[in-house]
Design a protein around this motif. Structure first.
Motif, PDB file in Angstrom:
ATOM      1  N   GLY A 167      42.425  27.084  42.946  1.00 11.83           N
ATOM      2  CA  GLY A 167      43.056  28.109  41.828  1.00 11.83           C
ATOM      3  C   GLY A 167      43.512  27.608  40.847  1.00 11.83           C
ATOM      4  N   SER A 168      43.838  26.153  40.701  1.00 11.41           N
ATOM      5  CA  SER A 168      44.356  25.741  39.414  1.00 11.41           C
ATOM      6  C   SER A 168      43.391  25.506  38.441  1.00 11.41           C
ATOM      7  CB  SER A 168      44.999  24.356  39.614  1.00 11.41           C
ATOM      8  OG  SER A 168      44.251  23.310  40.187  1.00 11.41           O
ATOM      9  N   ALA A 169      42.044  25.144  38.683  1.00 11.81           N
ATOM     10  CA  ALA A 169      40.727  25.129  37.995  1.00 11.81           C
ATOM     11  C   ALA A 169      39.627  25.691  38.769  1.00 11.81           C
ATOM     12  CB  ALA A 169      40.726  23.401  37.533  1.00 11.81           C
ATOM     13  N   ARG A 170      38.501  25.825  37.941  1.00 14.55           N
ATOM     14  CA  ARG A 170      37.411  26.485  38.506  1.00 14.55           C
ATOM     15  C   ARG A 170      36.315  25.432  37.933  1.00 14.55           C
ATOM     16  NH1 ARG A 170      37.844  30.187  42.180  1.00 14.55           N
ATOM     17  NH2 ARG A 170      39.364  31.922  41.719  1.00 14.55           N
ATOM     18  N   LEU A 171      35.579  24.743  38.743  1.00 11.29           N
ATOM     19  CA  LEU A 171      34.361  24.073  38.436  1.00 11.29           C
ATOM     20  C   LEU A 171      33.276  24.563  39.287  1.00 11.29           C
ATOM     21  CD1 LEU A 171      35.555  20.378  38.337  1.00 11.29           C
ATOM     22  CD2 LEU A 171      34.725  21.728  36.267  1.00 11.29           C
ATOM     23  N   SER A 172      32.089  24.607  38.759  1.00 11.44           N
ATOM     24  CA  SER A 172      30.863  25.101  39.598  1.00 11.44           C
ATOM     25  C   SER A 172      29.932  23.829  39.586  1.00 11.44           C
ATOM     26  CB  SER A 172      30.219  26.093  39.088  1.00 11.44           C
ATOM     27  OG  SER A 172      30.207  26.091  37.649  1.00 11.44           O
ATOM     28  N   PRO A 173      28.986  23.891  40.595  1.00  7.56           N
ATOM     29  CA  PRO A 173      28.085  22.617  40.651  1.00  7.56           C
ATOM     30  C   PRO A 173      27.397  22.760  39.237  1.00  7.56           C
ATOM     31  CG  PRO A 173      28.081  23.931  42.760  1.00  7.56           C
ATOM     32  CD  PRO A 173      28.833  24.623  41.672  1.00  7.56           C
ATOM     33  N   HIS A 174      26.921  21.252  38.838  1.00  8.93           N
ATOM     34  CA  HIS A 174      26.466  20.959  37.543  1.00  8.93           C
ATOM     35  C   HIS A 174      27.383  20.936  36.366  1.00  8.93           C
ATOM     36  CE1 HIS A 174      22.904  20.854  40.296  1.00  8.93           C
ATOM     37  NE2 HIS A 174      23.125  22.019  40.556  1.00  8.93           N
ATOM     38  N   GLU A 175      28.473  21.595  36.421  1.00  6.68           N
ATOM     39  CA  GLU A 175      29.311  21.670  35.271  1.00  6.68           C
ATOM     40  C   GLU A 175      30.050  20.448  34.903  1.00  6.68           C
ATOM     41  OE1 GLU A 175      33.416  24.150  33.780  1.00  6.68           O
ATOM     42  OE2 GLU A 175      32.348  24.788  35.851  1.00  6.68           O
ATOM     43  N   GLN A 176      29.854  20.100  33.744  1.00  2.00           N
ATOM     44  CA  GLN A 176      30.373  18.919  33.112  1.00  2.00           C
ATOM     45  C   GLN A 176      32.012  19.096  32.799  1.00  2.00           C
ATOM     46  OE1 GLN A 176      28.035  16.942  29.966  1.00  2.00           O
ATOM     47  NE2 GLN A 176      29.817  16.129  29.028  1.00  2.00           N
ATOM     48  N   PHE A 177      32.692  17.687  32.964  1.00  2.00           N
ATOM     49  CA  PHE A 177      33.974  17.699  32.633  1.00  2.00           C
ATOM     50  C   PHE A 177      34.488  16.718  32.214  1.00  2.00           C
ATOM     51  CE2 PHE A 177      33.492  16.832  36.909  1.00  2.00           C
ATOM     52  CZ  PHE A 177      34.202  15.726  37.273  1.00  2.00           C
ATOM     53  N   TRP A 178      35.498  16.197  31.574  1.00  4.02           N
ATOM     54  CA  TRP A 178      35.913  15.171  31.163  1.00  4.02           C
ATOM     55  C   TRP A 178      37.119  14.349  32.102  1.00  4.02           C
ATOM     56  CZ3 TRP A 178      33.101  12.851  27.508  1.00  4.02           C
ATOM     57  CH2 TRP A 178      32.272  13.644  26.638  1.00  4.02           C
ATOM     58  N   LEU A 179      36.858  13.168  32.671  1.00  2.24           N
ATOM     59  CA  LEU A 179      37.997  12.399  33.544  1.00  2.24           C
ATOM     60  C   LEU A 179      38.657  11.552  32.726  1.00  2.24           C
ATOM     61  CD1 LEU A 179      38.579  12.126  36.453  1.00  2.24           C
ATOM     62  CD2 LEU A 179      37.117  10.466  36.514  1.00  2.24           C
ATOM     63  N   ARG A 180      39.993  11.435  33.086  1.00  2.72           N
ATOM     64  CA  ARG A 180      40.939  10.610  32.435  1.00  2.72           C
ATOM     65  C   ARG A 180      41.872  10.068  33.517  1.00  2.72           C
ATOM     66  NH1 ARG A 180      40.651  14.068  28.532  1.00  2.72           N
ATOM     67  NH2 ARG A 180      42.436  15.429  29.156  1.00  2.72           N
ATOM     68  N   LEU A 181      42.109   8.637  33.419  1.00 11.40           N
ATOM     69  CA  LEU A 181      43.497   8.343  34.302  1.00 11.40           C
ATOM     70  C   LEU A 181      44.660   8.693  33.454  1.00 11.40           C
ATOM     71  CD1 LEU A 181      42.114   4.637  34.993  1.00 11.40           C
ATOM     72  CD2 LEU A 181      42.309   6.377  36.733  1.00 11.40           C
ATOM     73  N   LEU A 182      45.896   9.072  34.334  1.00 10.69           N
ATOM     74  CA  LEU A 182      46.893   9.257  33.718  1.00 10.69           C
ATOM     75  C   LEU A 182      47.662   7.876  33.654  1.00 10.69           C
ATOM     76  CD1 LEU A 182      48.120  12.348  35.921  1.00 10.69           C
ATOM     77  CD2 LEU A 182      47.300  12.330  33.525  1.00 10.69           C
TER      78      LEU A 182
END
Length: 140
Positions: free
Chosen positions: A115-130
């Motif tokens: 519930g904190s975020a919604r992603l669906s298959p094939h969706e693009q997102f940006w990944l970063r280390l904290l």
């Protein structure tokens, strides 16, 4: 006083508009993340599963661009179990835990509260280390 034809008056504005609209960057540079996310790696969700009773979402993912494969592989090997954040298409950042999938070459697993975020298959997102710098592409 000489009169200037209305078409001639529009020509400088049209030329200025064409110059301003002409691309000065390559298509790959235009697909860059927002300035704050320059150290991010573009990734694509492969599978998304939510365990409602446990309150977690799991996302199996890999790089969005084949060229980022080695960079993502390095990040996964060096940061198994690390805290990361991912930015969704709405521009919001979400905390998650990152795991390297040792039996799935070049794949990672994101774990975050359901519930904190919604992603669906094939969706693009940006990944970063904290709190750490994401590996940059190697010079060619």
């Amino acid at each position: 006083m000489a009169r200037i034809h209305p078409t001639l008056m529009m020509t400088p504005a049209i030329l200025l508009g064409l110059v301003a609209a002409s691309p000065t960057t390559s298509p790959q540079e235009q697909l860059q993340p927002p300035e704050a996310a320059r150290a991010a790696i573009a990734c694509r969700a492969l599978e998304v599963k939510t365990a409602e009773k446990m309150g977690v979402t799991l996302v199996l993912f890999h790089q969005a661009s084949k060229a980022d494969g080695p960079r993502l592989g390095e990040l996964l090997r060096a940061n198994d179990g690390a805290s990361v954040e991912f930015e969704t298409s709405d521009g919001r950042s979400h905390p998650a835990t990152l795991f390297r999938m040792g039996t799935c070459f070049g794949r990672g697993l994101l774990v975050f509260p359901a519930g904190s975020a919604r992603l669906s298959p094939h969706e693009q997102f940006w990944l970063r280390l904290l709190g750490a710098k994401t590996p940059q592409p190697s010079p060619r």
